[in-house]
Design a protein around this motif. Structure first.
Motif, PDB file in Angstrom:
ATOM      1  N   TYR A 299       0.843  -1.202   0.000  1.00  0.00           N
ATOM      2  CA  TYR A 299       0.000   0.000   0.000  1.00  0.00           C
ATOM      3  C   TYR A 299       0.872   1.243   0.000  1.00  0.00           C
ATOM      4  O   TYR A 299       1.770   1.385   0.827  1.00  0.00           O
ATOM      5  CB  TYR A 299      -0.926  -0.013   1.217  1.00  0.00           C
ATOM      6  CG  TYR A 299      -1.911   1.124   1.257  1.00  0.00           C
ATOM      7  CD1 TYR A 299      -2.928   1.215   0.316  1.00  0.00           C
ATOM      8  CD2 TYR A 299      -1.841   2.108   2.236  1.00  0.00           C
ATOM      9  CE1 TYR A 299      -3.848   2.247   0.349  1.00  0.00           C
ATOM     10  CE2 TYR A 299      -2.758   3.143   2.281  1.00  0.00           C
ATOM     11  CZ  TYR A 299      -3.751   3.208   1.331  1.00  0.00           C
ATOM     12  OH  TYR A 299      -4.667   4.241   1.360  1.00  0.00           O
ATOM     13  N   GLY A 300       0.611   2.153  -0.928  1.00  0.00           N
ATOM     14  CA  GLY A 300       1.409   3.361  -1.055  1.00  0.00           C
ATOM     15  C   GLY A 300       0.848   4.550  -0.314  1.00  0.00           C
ATOM     16  O   GLY A 300       1.450   5.625  -0.319  1.00  0.00           O
ATOM     17  N   GLY A 301      -0.278   4.386   0.339  1.00  0.00           N
ATOM     18  CA  GLY A 301      -0.920   5.490   1.054  1.00  0.00           C
ATOM     19  C   GLY A 301      -0.466   5.573   2.500  1.00  0.00           C
ATOM     20  O   GLY A 301       0.596   5.070   2.880  1.00  0.00           O
ATOM     21  N   ASP A 302      -1.273   6.196   3.304  1.00  0.00           N
ATOM     22  CA  ASP A 302      -0.978   6.451   4.714  1.00  0.00           C
ATOM     23  C   ASP A 302      -1.300   5.215   5.561  1.00  0.00           C
ATOM     24  O   ASP A 302      -2.431   5.035   6.019  1.00  0.00           O
ATOM     25  CB  ASP A 302      -1.783   7.665   5.171  1.00  0.00           C
ATOM     26  CG  ASP A 302      -1.454   8.123   6.576  1.00  0.00           C
ATOM     27  OD1 ASP A 302      -0.660   7.455   7.267  1.00  0.00           O
ATOM     28  OD2 ASP A 302      -2.009   9.169   6.981  1.00  0.00           O
ATOM     29  N   LEU A 303      -0.295   4.389   5.796  1.00  0.00           N
ATOM     30  CA  LEU A 303      -0.487   3.174   6.602  1.00  0.00           C
ATOM     31  C   LEU A 303      -0.848   3.491   8.040  1.00  0.00           C
ATOM     32  O   LEU A 303      -1.583   2.738   8.677  1.00  0.00           O
ATOM     33  CB  LEU A 303       0.769   2.303   6.581  1.00  0.00           C
ATOM     34  CG  LEU A 303       0.899   1.313   5.438  1.00  0.00           C
ATOM     35  CD1 LEU A 303       2.210   0.543   5.547  1.00  0.00           C
ATOM     36  CD2 LEU A 303      -0.265   0.350   5.374  1.00  0.00           C
ATOM     37  N   ASP A 304      -0.347   4.614   8.561  1.00  0.00           N
ATOM     38  CA  ASP A 304      -0.676   4.976   9.942  1.00  0.00           C
ATOM     39  C   ASP A 304      -2.177   5.213  10.108  1.00  0.00           C
ATOM     40  O   ASP A 304      -2.752   4.851  11.131  1.00  0.00           O
ATOM     41  CB  ASP A 304       0.100   6.217  10.376  1.00  0.00           C
ATOM     42  CG  ASP A 304       1.583   5.942  10.561  1.00  0.00           C
ATOM     43  OD1 ASP A 304       1.948   4.770  10.810  1.00  0.00           O
ATOM     44  OD2 ASP A 304       2.368   6.900  10.468  1.00  0.00           O
ATOM     45  N   ALA A 305      -2.808   5.800   9.098  1.00  0.00           N
ATOM     46  CA  ALA A 305      -4.248   6.037   9.166  1.00  0.00           C
ATOM     47  C   ALA A 305      -5.014   4.712   9.163  1.00  0.00           C
ATOM     48  O   ALA A 305      -5.953   4.525   9.946  1.00  0.00           O
ATOM     49  CB  ALA A 305      -4.708   6.919   8.011  1.00  0.00           C
ATOM     50  N   ILE A 306      -4.609   3.802   8.302  1.00  0.00           N
ATOM     51  CA  ILE A 306      -5.258   2.482   8.282  1.00  0.00           C
ATOM     52  C   ILE A 306      -5.034   1.774   9.610  1.00  0.00           C
ATOM     53  O   ILE A 306      -5.956   1.194  10.185  1.00  0.00           O
ATOM     54  CB  ILE A 306      -4.753   1.623   7.106  1.00  0.00           C
ATOM     55  CG1 ILE A 306      -5.219   2.220   5.778  1.00  0.00           C
ATOM     56  CG2 ILE A 306      -5.245   0.179   7.236  1.00  0.00           C
ATOM     57  CD1 ILE A 306      -4.765   1.465   4.553  1.00  0.00           C
ATOM     58  N   ALA A 307      -3.819   1.847  10.128  1.00  0.00           N
ATOM     59  CA  ALA A 307      -3.502   1.202  11.406  1.00  0.00           C
ATOM     60  C   ALA A 307      -4.400   1.723  12.521  1.00  0.00           C
ATOM     61  O   ALA A 307      -4.936   0.943  13.320  1.00  0.00           O
ATOM     62  CB  ALA A 307      -2.036   1.416  11.762  1.00  0.00           C
ATOM     63  N   GLU A 308      -4.596   3.031  12.572  1.00  0.00           N
ATOM     64  CA  GLU A 308      -5.432   3.615  13.626  1.00  0.00           C
ATOM     65  C   GLU A 308      -6.891   3.174  13.480  1.00  0.00           C
ATOM     66  O   GLU A 308      -7.556   2.886  14.470  1.00  0.00           O
ATOM     67  CB  GLU A 308      -5.335   5.134  13.601  1.00  0.00           C
ATOM     68  CG  GLU A 308      -4.002   5.655  14.120  1.00  0.00           C
ATOM     69  CD  GLU A 308      -3.730   5.250  15.558  1.00  0.00           C
ATOM     70  OE1 GLU A 308      -4.576   5.508  16.445  1.00  0.00           O
ATOM     71  OE2 GLU A 308      -2.668   4.644  15.794  1.00  0.00           O
ATOM     72  N   LYS A 309      -7.369   3.107  12.253  1.00  0.00           N
ATOM     73  CA  LYS A 309      -8.755   2.663  12.046  1.00  0.00           C
ATOM     74  C   LYS A 309      -8.925   1.195  12.422  1.00  0.00           C
ATOM     75  O   LYS A 309      -9.914   0.812  13.037  1.00  0.00           O
ATOM     76  CB  LYS A 309      -9.181   2.902  10.607  1.00  0.00           C
ATOM     77  CG  LYS A 309      -9.402   4.370  10.325  1.00  0.00           C
ATOM     78  CD  LYS A 309     -10.508   4.535   9.344  1.00  0.00           C
ATOM     79  CE  LYS A 309     -10.832   6.010   9.193  1.00  0.00           C
ATOM     80  NZ  LYS A 309     -11.884   6.204   8.215  1.00  0.00           N
TER      81      LYS A 309
END
Length: 126
Positions: free
Chosen positions: A59-69
């Motif tokens: 994934y090239g996007g914001d992994l931190d955002a996915i992790a938090e969700k």
């Protein structure tokens, strides 16, 4: 006709992620195995392709955002919202993502609260 066998997303994750695999990636894989990628994606606000790329560690996007969700939706992480009190982290992030709308006084208050120095806000300079 027999049902399609469930994909073992945890095995896929173990092949693609270095050890130790983050707790949130394991939780995401388990959720996808129990349900489906599209269902899990809708639950946390991402497309099935974004979920697939995350599980494949591409994934090239914001992994931190996915992790938090994922931590909020599947691992029970909560935050203390200055306006609403305890809430899951994924719910907090969903409030942050909502645009301004005068549909209710609560919605207006939350919009401003998320942009007024909330320690849980991921919004930058808004």
């Amino acid at each position: 006709m027999s049902a399609r066998p469930r994909t073992d997303f945890l095995a896929r994750v173990r092949d693609r992620w270095p050890d130790p695999v983050p707790d949130w990636v394991i939780a995401l894989a388990e959720a996808c195995t129990a349900r489906t990628q599209p269902v899990v994606g809708r639950q946390i606000g991402y497309s099935a392709s974004a979920i697939s790329a995350t599980l494949a560690n591409t994934y090239g996007g914001d992994l931190d955002a996915i992790a938090e969700k994922v931590r909020g939706a599947f691992l029970g992480r909560e935050v203390d919202c200055p306006r609403k009190g305890r809430m899951r982290r994924d719910v907090c992030m969903a409030w942050q993502a909502k645009p301004f709308a005068q549909t209710s006084s609560d919605r207006v208050a939350m919009f401003h609260a998320c942009r007024s120095g909330c320690p849980h806000s991921r919004l930058k300079g808004e």
